[in-house]
Design an enzyme around this catalytic site. Structure first.
Site, short mmCIF file in Angstrom:
data_model
loop_
_atom_site.label_atom_id
_atom_site.label_comp_id
_atom_site.label_asym_id
_atom_site.label_seq_id
_atom_site.Cartn_x
_atom_site.Cartn_y
_atom_site.Cartn_z
N PRO A 1 -3.68 -11.53 10.63
CA PRO A 1 -4.04 -11.30 12.03
C PRO A 1 -4.18 -9.79 12.27
O PRO A 1 -3.42 -9.01 11.70
CB PRO A 1 -2.84 -11.85 12.80
N ASN B 1 0.84 -1.20 0.00
CA ASN B 1 0.00 0.00 0.00
C ASN B 1 0.87 1.24 0.00
O ASN B 1 2.10 1.15 0.05
CB ASN B 1 -0.97 -0.03 1.18
N1 CTP Z 1 -4.07 -2.96 12.13
C1 CTP Z 1 -3.33 -4.00 12.67
N2 CTP Z 1 -3.33 -5.21 12.07
C2 CTP Z 1 -4.06 -5.42 10.95
C3 CTP Z 1 -4.81 -4.37 10.39
C4 CTP Z 1 -4.79 -3.15 11.01
O1 CTP Z 1 -2.66 -3.80 13.70
N3 CTP Z 1 -4.04 -6.60 10.39
C5 CTP Z 1 -4.10 -1.66 12.83
C6 CTP Z 1 -3.45 -0.53 12.10
O2 CTP Z 1 -2.08 -0.41 12.44
C7 CTP Z 1 -4.26 0.65 12.60
C8 CTP Z 1 -5.63 0.09 12.80
O3 CTP Z 1 -5.43 -1.30 12.96
O4 CTP Z 1 -3.81 1.10 13.84
C9 CTP Z 1 -6.65 0.37 11.75
O5 CTP Z 1 -6.30 -0.14 10.56
P1 CTP Z 1 -7.26 0.05 9.26
O6 CTP Z 1 -6.56 -0.63 8.14
O7 CTP Z 1 -7.65 1.47 9.10
O8 CTP Z 1 -8.56 -0.70 9.71
P2 CTP Z 1 -9.11 -2.07 9.27
O9 CTP Z 1 -9.05 -2.97 10.42
O10 CTP Z 1 -8.41 -2.49 8.05
O11 CTP Z 1 -10.60 -1.71 8.98
P3 CTP Z 1 -11.27 -1.33 7.57
O12 CTP Z 1 -10.53 -2.14 6.54
O13 CTP Z 1 -12.66 -1.69 7.78
O14 CTP Z 1 -11.05 0.14 7.39
#
Ligand code: CTP
Length: 398
Positions: A304, A208
């Protein structure tokens, strides 16, 4: 806060030398003694009279000054300090330090000292980004030299970008941290940062656009407040800050392992843009076109959720768990829901729709969501967001 501490302050030859005068005032207001060394170049920007008057003492200038040498040799001068600070640290001074040159008083003191050295670089953006300076900075970081800044922004030369000297208040914070005096001294904070790369085959991956700039700035700001920082980073564009424990990872699963291994911690900040999915059927060898137009099928599996796992720990959970939410619509509502869903204490939410220029840019506009509600912060540099967040974390940990 710095009562009785002695700072050897080397003022290099850059326009930012005027900020060194403010730094002297701040240091003295904190009770520190400042022993100033003004380089030849530094003396072109600020006068020995101003430096001496503000420091309330002698200004050292020349390596071969017989009177100075008789009173206190340059070796003694380099060691009779608790910390050596170089502000501004010009490209030339950094190069001399990296090469171990000792051709004037400042470079000789820097080579002779047995104390920690903190530099506040200041130079034009091209000079900062030049491969020679990059090499020197890397060498100095490996040598254990501490860095404060540089920040990004408009420069005296009219250009824009990294290279602007850190503000005196920030340098003061870094000095406090280097002397183990910050509000977070004795605390351990984990910071995740950057994107993750999820392999498709040995040469291709899913990634990304995260540059890792915000995570790196947060780690530096926490370090400046005295925290021990475990900085767990995916393959980011921005180099990790000096003075933190760096663990470089590629994938979400590696990042999770590294976070688990870094525990226990007082706080954890999850600034990484972790890939939500990995390729379940990643190939060990490069996937080839079959010549008949058949398309490879990628099976995705969910990664995870590191933030949710740590926030949900029953035992040994960091006292403060901070997540980030990168949203493109309904930022506050989505982020508040994410806070509840993931069980973290705070969410730093930002709008990453392309029109904002935030993802990969120098600025950020965030909303901090805590148990008390949503707090909108004005748009500011990622460094400023980081400092404000670090200060809030220090407050929360008490
Ligand atoms: N995060 C994490 N592990 C993952 C995914 C996300 O620790 N596998 C953490 C990111 O570091 C951040 C937060 O979760 O602090 C939010 O991540 P985001 O990608 O915005 O949220 P998602 O869980 O992916 O939700 P969505 O895709 O619905 O926006």
């Amino acid at each position: 806060m710095l009562q009785g501490r002695r700072i050897l302050l080397i003022i290099g030859g850059g326009i930012a030398a005027y900020k060194a005068l403010l730094l002297i005032r701040l240091l003295r207001a904190e009770g520190a003694e400042v022993v100033p060394v003004l380089t030849k170049g530094g003396g072109e920007f600020v006068t020995p009279l101003s430096v001496g008057a503000l420091a309330g003492g002698k200004v050292y200038r020349d390596l071969f000054d017989l009177t100075d040498e008789a009173e206190m040799s340059h070796i003694e001068l380099s060691r009779a300090a608790d910390l050596v600070v170089v502000a501004p640290a010009t490209a030339d001074l950094l190069a001399k330090m990296a090469a171990g040159l000792a051709d004037n008083l400042a470079s000789t003191l820097l080579l002779a000292t047995d104390k920690r050295v903190l530099v506040a670089p200041a130079m034009n953006v091209r000079m900062w980004e030049h491969p020679a300076t990059r090499r020197n900075v890397e060498q100095l970081q490996a040598d254990g030299i501490l860095f404060a800044g540089p920040g990004e922004g408009e420069m005296a030369c009219g250009e824009f970008g990294p290279g602007r000297m850190a503000e005196p208040e920030e340098i003061l914070g870094a000095i406090g941290a280097a002397l183990g005096e910050g509000p977070l001294s004795g605390r351990h904070v984990i910071v995740t940062s950057g994107p993750t790369h999820e392999p498709i085959d040995p040469v291709r991956y899913i990634a990304n656009r995260s540059s890792g700039a915000q995570g790196a700035a947060i780690a530096a700001a926490l370090r400046d407040l005295g925290a021990r920082v475990s900085f767990i980073t995916g393959p980011a564009d921005v180099a990790p800050p000096g003075g933190v424990d760096v663990v470089a990872v590629e994938t979400a699963r590696e990042m999770e392992k590294a976070v688990q291994a870094a525990l226990p911690a007082d706080a954890a900040v999850f600034a990484a843009a972790v890939a939500d999915w990995r390729v379940e059927n990643a190939s060990d060898s490069k996937i080839k076109k079959d010549g008949k137009g058949a398309l490879p099928r990628l099976e995705l599996a969910e990664n995870p959720d590191i933030l949710a796992a740590i926030a949900g720990m029953k035992k040994g959970r960091p006292r403060l768990v901070v997540g980030f939410a990168a949203e493109t619509d309904d930022v506050v509502a989505n982020a508040a829901a994410k806070r509840a869903r993931k069980g973290c204490d705070w969410i730093v939410a930002n709008d990453v729709s392309p029109k904002t220029g935030i993802m990969g840019g120098a600025e950020n506009a965030v909303v901090l969501i805590t148990g008390d509600g949503a707090e909108e912060w004005p748009r500011m540099g990622k460094d400023a967001v980081a400092r404000r967040l670090a200060a809030r974390i220090a407050e929360a940990l008490g």
